[in-house]
Enzyme design. Structure first.
Site, PDB file in Angstrom:
ATOM      1  N   ASN A   1     -29.413  10.237 173.220  1.00 35.24           N
ATOM      2  CA  ASN A   1     -29.777  11.244 174.227  1.00 35.24           C
ATOM      3  C   ASN A   1     -29.949  12.647 173.661  1.00 35.24           C
ATOM      4  O   ASN A   1     -29.768  13.632 174.362  1.00 35.24           O
ATOM      5  CB  ASN A   1     -28.726  11.284 175.356  1.00 35.24           C
ATOM      6  CG  ASN A   1     -28.506   9.908 175.943  1.00 35.24           C
ATOM      7  OD1 ASN A   1     -29.471   9.153 176.135  1.00 35.24           O
ATOM      8  ND2 ASN A   1     -27.256   9.541 176.184  1.00 35.24           N
ATOM      9  N   ARG A   2     -30.258  12.739 172.391  1.00 32.45           N
ATOM     10  CA  ARG A   2     -30.465  14.033 171.712  1.00 32.45           C
ATOM     11  C   ARG A   2     -29.192  14.894 171.664  1.00 32.45           C
ATOM     12  O   ARG A   2     -29.266  16.094 171.413  1.00 32.45           O
ATOM     13  CB  ARG A   2     -31.604  14.846 172.374  1.00 32.45           C
ATOM     14  CG  ARG A   2     -32.949  14.123 172.395  1.00 32.45           C
ATOM     15  CD  ARG A   2     -33.467  13.974 170.953  1.00 32.45           C
ATOM     16  NE  ARG A   2     -34.815  13.439 170.887  1.00 32.45           N
ATOM     17  CZ  ARG A   2     -35.100  12.147 170.689  1.00 32.45           C
ATOM     18  NH1 ARG A   2     -34.133  11.243 170.549  1.00 32.45           N
ATOM     19  NH2 ARG A   2     -36.351  11.760 170.598  1.00 32.45           N
ATOM     20  N   LEU A   3     -28.035  14.270 171.920  1.00 31.37           N
ATOM     21  CA  LEU A   3     -26.779  15.015 171.845  1.00 31.37           C
ATOM     22  C   LEU A   3     -26.207  14.814 170.433  1.00 31.37           C
ATOM     23  O   LEU A   3     -25.185  14.155 170.241  1.00 31.37           O
ATOM     24  CB  LEU A   3     -25.829  14.482 172.933  1.00 31.37           C
ATOM     25  CG  LEU A   3     -24.937  15.494 173.646  1.00 31.37           C
ATOM     26  CD1 LEU A   3     -25.711  16.725 174.116  1.00 31.37           C
ATOM     27  CD2 LEU A   3     -24.253  14.829 174.839  1.00 31.37           C
TER      28      LEU A   3
END
Ligand SMILES: Cc1cc2nc3c(=O)[nH]c(=O)nc-3n(C[C@H](O)[C@H](O)[C@H](O)COP(=O)(O)O)c2cc1C
Length: 211
Positions: A189-191
């Protein structure tokens, strides 16, 4: 060509302060070993960014040849564009990206020419034809044609008749003495995970940054 729909999720690994080695050179060595173990092509390649006299940054790929307490070593032509940039501004960055591991490492530091003996030893450890190519190439200068380079190469090779060429004085190594590292591990999730090491006095302070 549509690029905006190309995406992938990163979920191979995580990076926590707990698992990060207290010494970033040691941690770098762990990540480099993992990249080498996968036999990634050009795992030791890194983008070297310098800032030229005109104030513009310039990046290009060079190969990391050694690292340790002396710094991170690469070899090049001191008269090249990067060599000229470093002579007037030794602040540089190194950037590694291993797509298969979903990892990047950024290093900022100060470049300094290695000792002559380091350059001499490495120059003559290269295959003969690479030594000749380095000796005949006035890197980053304009040449009239490909044929011109090939003639210079053939002429020197002929003249040397199997012997090593002399290392040009303007060909040698740099050490990059690191001041800051960033280790980046892609996450879902691009985290993503980002850990930064900054040198304060003789200690490395570790911080987590927002992705
Ligand atoms: C995979 C790869 C490895 C390279 N390794 C080196 C290197 O170790 N040293 C070097 O001077 N140039 C190397 N080059 C060429 C540089 O990227 C660059 O074209 C050259 O050094 C001239 O750069 P400059 O004009 O900015 O000084 C490599 C290029 C690639 C793609």
């Amino acid at each position: 060509m549509k690029l905006d729909s190309i995406r992938r999720d990163y979920k191979k690994a995580a990076l926590t302060k707990k698992e990060a080695a207290p010494d970033p050179i040691h941690f770098f060595s762990q990540w480099m070993n993992e990249a080498l173990a996968l036999e990634l092509p050009d795992a030791t390649s890194m983008a070297l960014t310098t800032v030229g006299e005109d104030g513009f940054p310039q990046s290009r790929i060079v190969l990391l040849k050694d690292f340790g307490n002396e710094g991170f070593t690469f070899f090049t032509n001191y008269h090249s564009e990067k060599g000229r940039a470093i002579a007037q501004n030794p602040k540089v960055s190194l950037h590694f990206f291993w797509a298969e591991l979903e990892r990047q490492i950024r290093i900022t530091g100060m470049a300094e020419k290695t000792g002559e003996e380091v350059s001499e030893q490495y120059f003559h450890s290269r295959p003969l034809d690479s030594q000749i190519a380095a000796a005949v190439s006035a890197q980053s200068t304009e040449v009239p044609s490909r044929a011109y380079l090939e003639e210079k190469f053939a002429e020197m090779k002929n003249r040397l008749d199997g012997a090593d060429p002399k290392r040009p004085e303007h060909w040698g190594g740099y050490w990059v003495h690191p001041l800051k590292f960033e280790f980046w591990q892609g996450r879902a999730n691009r985290l993503h995970d980002r850990l930064v090491y900054e040198k304060q006095a003789e200690n490395w302070i570790i911080k987590r940054l927002a992705p």
